[in-house]
Design an enzyme around this catalytic site. Structure first.
Site, PDB file in Angstrom:
ATOM      1  N   GLU A  25     154.839   2.330   1.040  1.00 54.49           N
ATOM      2  CA  GLU A  25     155.362   3.210  -0.008  1.00 54.49           C
ATOM      3  C   GLU A  25     155.352   4.664   0.438  1.00 54.49           C
ATOM      4  OE1 GLU A  25     154.136   4.942  -4.341  1.00 54.49           O
ATOM      5  OE2 GLU A  25     153.603   2.845  -3.954  1.00 54.49           O
ATOM      6  N   ASN A  41     146.285  -0.866  -4.549  1.00 54.86           N
ATOM      7  CA  ASN A  41     145.783  -0.801  -5.930  1.00 54.86           C
ATOM      8  C   ASN A  41     144.598  -1.736  -6.130  1.00 54.86           C
ATOM      9  OD1 ASN A  41     146.683  -3.284  -7.832  1.00 54.86           O
ATOM     10  ND2 ASN A  41     148.255  -2.985  -6.269  1.00 54.86           N
TER      11      ASN A  41
END
Length: 398
Positions: free
Chosen positions: A187, A319
């Site tokens: 990302e 995450n």
């Protein structure tokens, strides 16, 4: 490259699709059949608790698949159904979950190979279908695939796209983007490709180090050695840190992103004064709602009376790793696993990954007597995987 202009032109191409092929209803039904669990639904209905004999399980009140992940996975499956005979490629893992990626391989979706971080697109041909994963892809990859004449299916999470808009705004107004993230993460690689000048900051410690440099208390050579792989080409810390805007990898720890933003705001305030702050610092709001919800739920879960905590998600999932960090800050015995197969019912053992270390086998991990077990999972983990873990724990406890 004018990245905004390129994206606009790409979005108008008849070989580009970011909406998928199925109706929302059909998409939801397909995902429910593939990944939902009656057990997890009943646990949710029971206040996120499950009692079986001596085992008391407490689920986080927000966990598992987020809507961005659901959208990406569904679009990938739809793509194979829509193009049953074409070559289909994906530029990276669709999400950081081994079972989902293995399912795509079984559907004959090919993954672009990479060596030393360099992807090999040589086997991709005109007319092939290429899926961009939930993390997005670099603008250079998009341009290459478009020029090759590929059909591009863009499953990039809209929250990630929002960050791209933020760094493009920084570039337009000649601000350096301070990106809170991991510089090798897919990302962040994508986000930085849309930025002008940028510097990737891993944590609060690095932010404070940069702050000291901005205020004239640092060594240039040391700085450049430290951030050599985490900055844009030609980055000059003596010029490019006068005007900064903050953005983030959407899966980072929310509280740390906020603290890093405050560090740079205070630094610019100190160096340039309140009357000039807006000319040297751009505020931000790129924290993903789903990431925030799962982290907040984890903070609530670790306040419960827990004996152990199981965190489920890909080992390369940012995450999920941050959820494990929250457990560690509370000194709770925690085990990060990526699949239910890491648990051996026969041996009462768990093959888990301690933070920052290699896999480690823990025998007799489920103690005797009554036990309170907390469970959460990352945004790329299906409910069925969580259910399989709970069922294994139940068998061991019985």
């Amino acid at each position: 490259m004018d990245t905004q202009a390129f994206r606009r032109s790409l979005h108008h191409s008849d070989r580009y699709n970011r909406r998928g092929f199925d109706s929302p209803t059909k998409r939801a039904q397909a995902l429910e059949e593939a990944y939902q669990s009656d057990l997890i639904s009943s646990i949710r209905d029971n206040g996120f608790t499950y009692n079986k004999g001596r085992l008391n399980i407490k689920l986080a009140k927000a966990f598992g698949f987020c809507w961005g992940v659901e959208r990406a996975v569904a679009m990938a499956y739809e793509t194979r159904r829509h193009y049953p005979n074409e070559n289909i490629w994906i530029t990276n893992e669709i999400i950081h979950n081994p079972s989902v990626n293995d399912h795509l391989r079984k559907m004959n979706v090919k993954f672009i190979s990479a060596k030393n971080g360099i992807k090999d697109f040589s086997l991709v041909s005109n007319g092939d279908v290429v899926i961009l994963p939930a993390f997005g892809a670099t603008v250079q990859e998009m341009k290459l695939l478009h020029e090759k004449g590929c059909h591009i299916i863009d499953t990039t999470c809209p929250w990630v796209s929002k960050v791209w808009h933020t760094v493009e705004k920084h570039k337009k107004h000649v601000f350096t983007s301070i990106i809170h993230g991991k510089f090798k993460h897919e990302e962040t690689l994508a986000t930085s490709s849309f930025a002008g000048k940028y510097l990737v900051v891993l944590d609060l410690e690095e932010a404070n180090y940069i702050s000291e440099y901005i205020l004239g208390r640092g060594n240039r050579n040391e700085f450049m050695n430290k951030f050599a792989k985490a900055c844009s080409d030609g980055f000059d810390p003596d010029k490019d840190l006068d005007r900064v805007g903050v953005a983030n990898q959407t899966t980072m720890l929310k509280s740390e992103t906020e603290e890093i933003g405050k560090v740079f705001e205070k630094t610019m305030l100190k160096k340039f004064g309140p009357e000039n702050l807006n000319s040297h610092f751009l505020a931000f709001n790129t924290i993903c709602d789903a990431t925030e919800e799962r982290q907040d739920a984890m903070f609530s879960l670790v306040d419960e009376d827990l004996d152990i905590l199981v965190v489920i998600g890909g080992f390369n999932s940012s995450n999920t790793t941050h959820l494990q960090e929250i457990a560690i800050t509370k000194n709770i015995t925690s085990f990060h696993i990526d699949t239910p197969e890491r648990i051996s019912v026969e041996e009462n053992s768990i093959l888990h990954k301690p933070l920052g270390l290699d896999l480690e086998l823990k025998n007799n991990f489920l103690p005797s007597g009554n036990i309170n077990v907390g469970i959460t999972s990352g945004a790329s983990t299906p409910d069925k995987v969580v259910a399989d873990v709970i069922e294994k724990l139940t068998v061991i406890a019985s």
